[in-house]
Design an enzyme around this catalytic site. Structure first.
Site, PDB file in Angstrom:
ATOM      1  N   LYS A 904       0.831  -1.203   0.000  1.00 52.76           N
ATOM      2  CA  LYS A 904       0.000   0.000   0.000  1.00 52.76           C
ATOM      3  C   LYS A 904       0.869   1.258   0.000  1.00 52.76           C
ATOM      4  O   LYS A 904       0.568   2.246  -0.678  1.00 52.76           O
ATOM      5  CB  LYS A 904      -0.917   0.011   1.223  1.00 52.76           C
ATOM      6  CG  LYS A 904      -2.048  -0.988   1.165  1.00 52.76           C
ATOM      7  CD  LYS A 904      -2.917  -0.885   2.403  1.00 52.76           C
ATOM      8  CE  LYS A 904      -4.065  -1.896   2.376  1.00 52.76           C
ATOM      9  NZ  LYS A 904      -4.902  -1.820   3.590  1.00 52.76           N
ATOM     10  N   LYS A 999      -6.084  15.339   8.381  1.00 55.25           N
ATOM     11  CA  LYS A 999      -5.181  16.446   8.125  1.00 55.25           C
ATOM     12  C   LYS A 999      -5.820  17.746   8.586  1.00 55.25           C
ATOM     13  O   LYS A 999      -7.013  17.843   8.770  1.00 55.25           O
ATOM     14  CB  LYS A 999      -4.879  16.527   6.626  1.00 55.25           C
ATOM     15  CG  LYS A 999      -4.302  15.250   6.046  1.00 55.25           C
ATOM     16  CD  LYS A 999      -4.238  15.356   4.534  1.00 55.25           C
ATOM     17  CE  LYS A 999      -3.788  14.044   3.906  1.00 55.25           C
ATOM     18  NZ  LYS A 999      -3.817  14.095   2.444  1.00 55.25           N
ATOM     19  N   LYS A1002      -7.152  20.305   3.501  1.00 54.78           N
ATOM     20  CA  LYS A1002      -7.235  19.355   2.385  1.00 54.78           C
ATOM     21  C   LYS A1002      -5.967  19.370   1.552  1.00 54.78           C
ATOM     22  O   LYS A1002      -5.618  18.368   0.925  1.00 54.78           O
ATOM     23  CB  LYS A1002      -8.451  19.690   1.525  1.00 54.78           C
ATOM     24  CG  LYS A1002      -9.782  19.528   2.258  1.00 54.78           C
ATOM     25  CD  LYS A1002     -10.941  19.893   1.361  1.00 54.78           C
ATOM     26  CE  LYS A1002     -12.268  19.735   2.115  1.00 54.78           C
ATOM     27  NZ  LYS A1002     -13.426  20.109   1.287  1.00 54.78           N
TER      28      LYS A1002
END
Length: 1136
Positions: A904, A999, A1002
């Site tokens: 991943k 976060k 964005k």
């Protein structure tokens, strides 16, 4: 009535415009000189105006002027404006001024003078701007009025604009107006700018010199002011009385008696001594230099004394410690019919406070009410201080409560008063209330609250106040730092006190005194002597308190030969006259060592009459060395000086008991009963679980008394086994068992502090009586008891160990759990996991630098190395061994999970994730399990790793714990504990502005969404600015739909040290736009001292190496035990 007679006009002035405005101006058509007929200026009304002496008389003259038709005459208009301004009636002056159609320049100049002298300087500047717009040419005196107002009101910008107008109008060569410019800058505390103007003057007269000399003197530059007087003399100008009055206060402030006497000689030769102000200034100078007799002679010769001269005398005697004479002068002042001012009252209260004259202080208090000074805040503050120092803090509290306007000085006086009277809780409560009312503390506040905490003698509170000082950036003040050093020393943390002392760049003499006294109190005489020698080699010279501290330090350590020379060095080399405390310390020094005869001879040869503390020290020494004869002689003098102190009676009775002189013991006890004298009972207190428990001698009451006595029996048996033999020769007809338990208070406190129920912390025991110490000593005794090895009693462990590590990235986030860990409850290990470098590419030099940077950051966060260990993981070889041992028990399922994680990561573009990451679970398990931790601080994003660690620990315990480990004596058949995570709630982090999963914005990557300790101001502001927000109205806590809002508010709460309720109330009306700048400023202020400490630590490589080495050594001791256990459980040979 007059306002109804005068013609009405608009009272508003034109809006203020820049002084340099060049807008269209009305050209004056009137000539500056107007012919006035004789019948006008000889009119009776004109003559009455010339003779007018009050506003009331002026109101009576105006109807006469109007009745005779003279109101429109320029002479009367100008005179009316001038008189109204003179009597501070600008409203009526404006009523006259505004209706005049053809105003001449004199009217403008008169109105400007009125505004400058009687209204706010802002109104004066506004009128000046209007005057310029109306085309009136300013004259020199216009600028002098404005410059004076700007200086008195500290209007720097406006003063500079007026200065510019002076130059634009061509007056820069006018000595008078430029002297006003110099005075304006000096009054605004810009004395260097004042000097620049001064030196550029083409011509300087005596007034100009006096102005610049007074400017330097009044701004605290006494030395420079004296130099300017010498320079003025070299230019041929002789000082006048104004010069003398300006320079004498400066001489007094620096205490330069030689210069002061020279000026006095000049005054005498010049005949200025007859001037009352000059004589008063001389008196003030001599008193400040400590020459009371000379000052008194000048004062007595003054033919015309005023209130100022009396005030100076009273305050001078009070400042020099002659309180009786100060109060006597106060009485004489009243007898001579002078009305006291607020300054007089404050000086008298100072004398009452420091002398403990409560009755006289109450008399002065009654005068305050009679004189109408009860609304003077400074006087009320002095009353509070007086009552506090006279032990009537209850009256002080009532005065404080009734004050309508309280200043910061009022709060400081009340907090210090509570602290000085032992009411520590009230002091802390007032400090809390002060914060609730949004009153920012200053350095004096913190010194007072530190003194309160020092009196409390609780190390936990000491750390709290130290943290508050650091967060409020008041730790740069030398007196605050000195108070912290003294606090830690008196709380028993002498090592911490020395570390703070060493970190101080600037040290006051009191700083050295506090550290030397701390060493002496704890019996570290050698360290005290070394520190004293270091002080002598530096720039700061010891004072009388320094010598008292070093002599006492030698006394407590038995250094007689080393201590005696200090007493004579003080007199011969430093010319410091010994006080009674010095004599008492010398007697204590000689007496403790057994030189009783020499000590008694020392007392007999004293040049002053010995005081109570001197004979008290002698009696205490006689008690130690059992000398009855000298004890009787010392006690006899003590009973004469202080017949009501029961402590000396008891001490003498104990000396008799030691010598088996029981009839004398009975006699002393009978005297005490006859006179109703009782000794203050001894007590010991111990701080446990945020609570202070106090035990008094002779009292057995406590909520846990049964458990205390049970444990006390065990404790006594143990100390008997260790060889303890009770001193029973002091008691008469007392059973042996009772003799062994004489010190109730100390033994109860000790047993309670070490009982199994509350065995999590090491107890700090505080006594009010110190055994085997001279009676003049009032030192605290701090006993630290070693706790037994960690054992489990029920479900409570004696202490818990926390471990946590961080990768050496060189940039640590603000770690939430630093604030959650209690240093007194947990043994904390901070380590830098550089072994994880195998999962990411690192250069050797880069890795070494990163680990040191990270260690320095840990220490800059305030990690106490006496409570926590900071070290590099690879410095403890047991890490690699445990990894190797655990690898054999790693579940195969982990391999699949790590492969999936690696794939991943690579798909996401992170090519740095290599095969080595497969060993990460084993690495983390070894980190946690190696130190047998109880708690592991992790974020939500690390919870999966902790679960893998749990699986590994349980697997190892299952495979090996039941087979051989139990047979080898392992507890419960377990090798490892399974630690519980200490997961901070969302928003509880100090450095991270996210909850670990989302976060901040964005567009921001994960690395850009968190604030690092070393981030610059701009970086912090940018990260907070980009923080993700929502569209909800207002700001609020605990809304699950608004995690970011809760997070940011929680950060603000932590870094400002406010309660949740305070933050909610403060921010309820804010929006994101107004809150983010507030948070930014608070976070920058919070991180600034941390960044400063980081730079200091990084510059001291030796200190950093020492911390890492000591931390690795402590960690290795724990780790070696764990690895040895695993070796045995797995059937390997015993580890060496």
């Amino acid at each position: 009535m007059t306002s109804l007679i005068l013609p009405t006009a608009s009272l508003s002035t034109p809006p203020q415009s820049p002084l340099s405005s060049s807008s269209s101006r009305i050209q004056h058509t009137l000539t500056q000189r107007i012919h006035i007929p004789p019948h006008i200026y000889k009119h009776p009304a004109a003559i009455l105006l010339e003779l007018c002496t009050s506003l009331q008389e002026l109101h009576q003259i105006i109807p006469l002027i109007i009745k005779n038709g003279l109101y429109q005459e320029h002479l009367f208009q100008t005179k009316l404006v001038s008189l109204f301004c003179k009597y501070n009636s600008l409203t009526e002056a404006t009523r006259v001024f505004e209706p005049i159609e053809d105003k001449n320049d004199a009217l403008y100049h008169t109105m400007l003078k009125g505004y400058a002298q009687n209204s706010s300087i802002s109104d004066g500047l506004s009128f000046f701007c209007r005057m310029l717009e109306d085309g009136v040419q300013p004259v020199v005196y216009n600028f002098t009025y404005l410059l004076k107002g700007c200086g008195e009101n500290n209007y720097v910008r406006e003063g500079k604009e007026v200065h510019a107008q002076v130059i634009l109008n061509g007056h820069e060569g006018d000595v008078y107006v430029m002297t006003c410019v110099v005075n304006m800058y000096a009054k605004c505390r810009l004395v260097e700018d004042a000097y620049k103007v001064f030196v550029r003057l083409p011509e300087r007269d005596l007034v100009c010199w006096n102005t610049i000399i007074a400017g330097y003197a009044q701004n605290g530059f006494a030395g420079r002011a004296i130099e300017l007087v010498a320079q003025m003399l070299s230019e041929g100008l002789r000082p006048d009385p104004v010069t003398v009055i300006s320079i004498l206060p400066a001489v007094g402030n620096v205490g330069d008696l030689r210069v002061g006497e020279a000026i006095h000689g000049y005054v005498f030769k010049s005949g200025y001594e007859r001037h009352g102000n000059v004589a008063t200034a001389l008196v003030d100078m001599y008193l400040k230099c400590g020459c009371l007799s000379t000052g008194r002679v000048i004062f007595d010769k003054m033919s015309s004394k005023n209130v100022v001269s009396w005030n100076i005398m009273i305050d001078g005697y009070a400042q020099n410690g002659d309180y009786a004479e100060a109060l006597s002068l106060f009485d004489k002042m009243l007898d001579n019919g002078f009305k006291p001012t607020g300054v007089t009252v404050m000086a008298a209260l100072h004398a009452c406070a420091d002398s403990g004259e409560l009755t006289r202080g109450q008399f002065v208090h009654s005068l305050v009410n009679e004189l109408g000074l009860k609304h003077d805040v400074s006087v009320m503050n002095s009353l509070i201080s007086m009552y506090c120092k006279c032990k009537r803090v209850d009256i002080a509290a009532e005065i404080f409560k009734n004050m309508k306007e309280k200043t910061l000085v009022s709060w400081n006086a009340m907090i210090l008063g509570y602290a000085q009277n032992g009411q520590i809780i009230n002091a802390l409560n007032h400090f809390r209330l002060m914060k609730v009312k949004n009153i920012d503390p200053d350095s004096f506040t913190m010194v007072s609250i530190i003194a309160a905490v020092t009196e409390f003698s609780v190390l936990r509170q000491a750390k709290w106040v130290h943290g508050f000082v650091t967060r409020t950036c008041l730790d740069t003040n030398v007196f605050v730092k000195t108070a912290l050093v003294d606090m830690y020393a008196k709380c028993g943390a002498i090592t911490t006190a020395r570390k703070l002392f060493d970190l101080m760049n600037d040290r006051h003499v009191t700083t050295w005194n506090a550290m030397i006294d701390g060493y002496g109190t704890h019996g570290y005489g050698t360290e005290a002597i070394k520190l004293f020698e270091e002080m002598e080699a530096g720039d700061i010279k010891p004072n009388n308190i320094t010598f008292l501290c070093i002599i006492s330090a030698c006394s407590h350590s038995g250094f007689v030969e080393e201590g005696c020379p200090y007493f004579y060095k003080m007199k011969n080399e430093y010319e410091i006259e010994p006080t009674m405390d010095h004599y008492g310390a010398m007697v204590d020094l000689l007496g403790r060592s057994g030189r009783l005869t020499e000590a008694w001879d020392f007392i007999q040869n004293m040049p002053v009459e010995p005081g109570i503390n001197v004979f008290g020290a002698m009696l205490g020494a006689c008690k130690i060395h059992k000398n009855v004869e000298l004890a009787e002689m010392a006690a006899g003098r003590l009973f004469e000086l202080n017949p009501n102190d029961g402590g000396y009676y008891v001490l003498l009775a104990n000396i008799y008991a030691t010598a088996s002189m029981w009839d004398k013991v009975t006699e002393i006890r009978s005297k005490m009963e006859e006179r109703g004298i009782r000794k203050t009972p001894g007590y010991s207190s111990v701080e446990l679980e945020n609570e202070v428990h106090t035990f008094y001698s002779g009292s057995s009451w406590h909520s846990d008394s049964n458990k205390i006595y049970s444990f006390l029996e065990i404790l006594i048996d143990k100390i008997k086994d260790a060889g303890y033999v009770p001193a029973t020769d002091l008691m008469q007809d007392v059973e042996d068992d009772l003799q062994e338990q004489m010190d109730y208070a100390l033994m109860h406190a000790w047993s309670y502090g070490t009982s199994s129920k509350l065995q999590r912390t090491l107890p700090m025991i505080h006594q009010n009586h110190l055994p085997l110490v001279g009676a003049n000593s009032n030192h605290r005794c701090y006993c630290s008891v070693s706790a037994p090895e960690p054992t489990v009693s029920g479900n409570i462990t004696c202490w818990k160990r926390i471990v946590s590590g961080v990768q050496p990235t060189g940039s640590i986030l603000v770690i939430s759990w630093i604030l959650l860990i209690d240093g007194d409850t947990y043994e904390t290990l901070f380590y830098i996991v550089d072994l994880h470098a195998i999962t990411l590419p690192y250069e050797v030099q880069q890795l070494s630098k990163a680990t040191r940077d990270t260690a320095a950051l840990y220490l800059s966060c305030g990690v106490d190395t006496s409570k926590a260990s900071v070290f590099v993981q690879s410095h403890v070889r047991a890490h690699v061994e445990l990894m190797w041992l655990l690898s054999s028990a790693t579940p195969i399922g982990w391999l699949n999970r790590m492969i999936q994680f690696r794939e991943k990561s690579r798909k996401a573009g992170d090519e740095n994730v290599g095969v080595a990451l497969l060993t990460y679970p084993v690495l983390m398990a070894s980190d946690i399990l190696l130190y047998q931790s109880d708690l592991v601080p992790v974020g939500e994003d690390q919870k999966q790793h902790l679960e893998l660690t749990r699986e590994l620990a349980e697997r190892v315990n299952h495979l090996y714990g039941g087979r051989k480990w139990k047979k080898l004596g392992g507890r419960g058949g377990l090798i490892f504990k399974v630690p519980e995570p200490l997961i901070p709630p969302a928003g509880a982090r100090v450095m991270s502005l996210t909850d670990g999963l989302s976060k901040m914005s964005k567009s921001a990557t994960s690395d850009l969404s968190r604030i690092n300790l070393l981030d610059s101001k701009d970086a912090i502001a940018n990260k907070i600015k980009r923080c993700k927000t929502d569209s909800f109205p207002g700001l609020e806590f605990d809304n699950p739909d608004r995690p970011e809002c809760n997070n940011l508010l929680s950060i603000y709460q932590i870094i400002t040290n406010k309660t949740k309720e305070e933050v909610a109330q403060e921010c309820q009306s804010m929006n994101w736009g107004t809150f983010k700048p507030v948070l930014t400023d608070a976070l920058i202020d919070h991180l600034q001292p941390i960044q400063g400490r980081y730079e200091e630590i990084m510059s001291d490589t030796g200190y950093l190496d020492q911390v890492l080495a000591e931390g690795a050594s402590k960690a290795a001791d724990i780790a070696d035990v764990t690895v040895s256990n695993v070796y045995q459980a797995m059937g390997f040979l015993k580890r060496r």
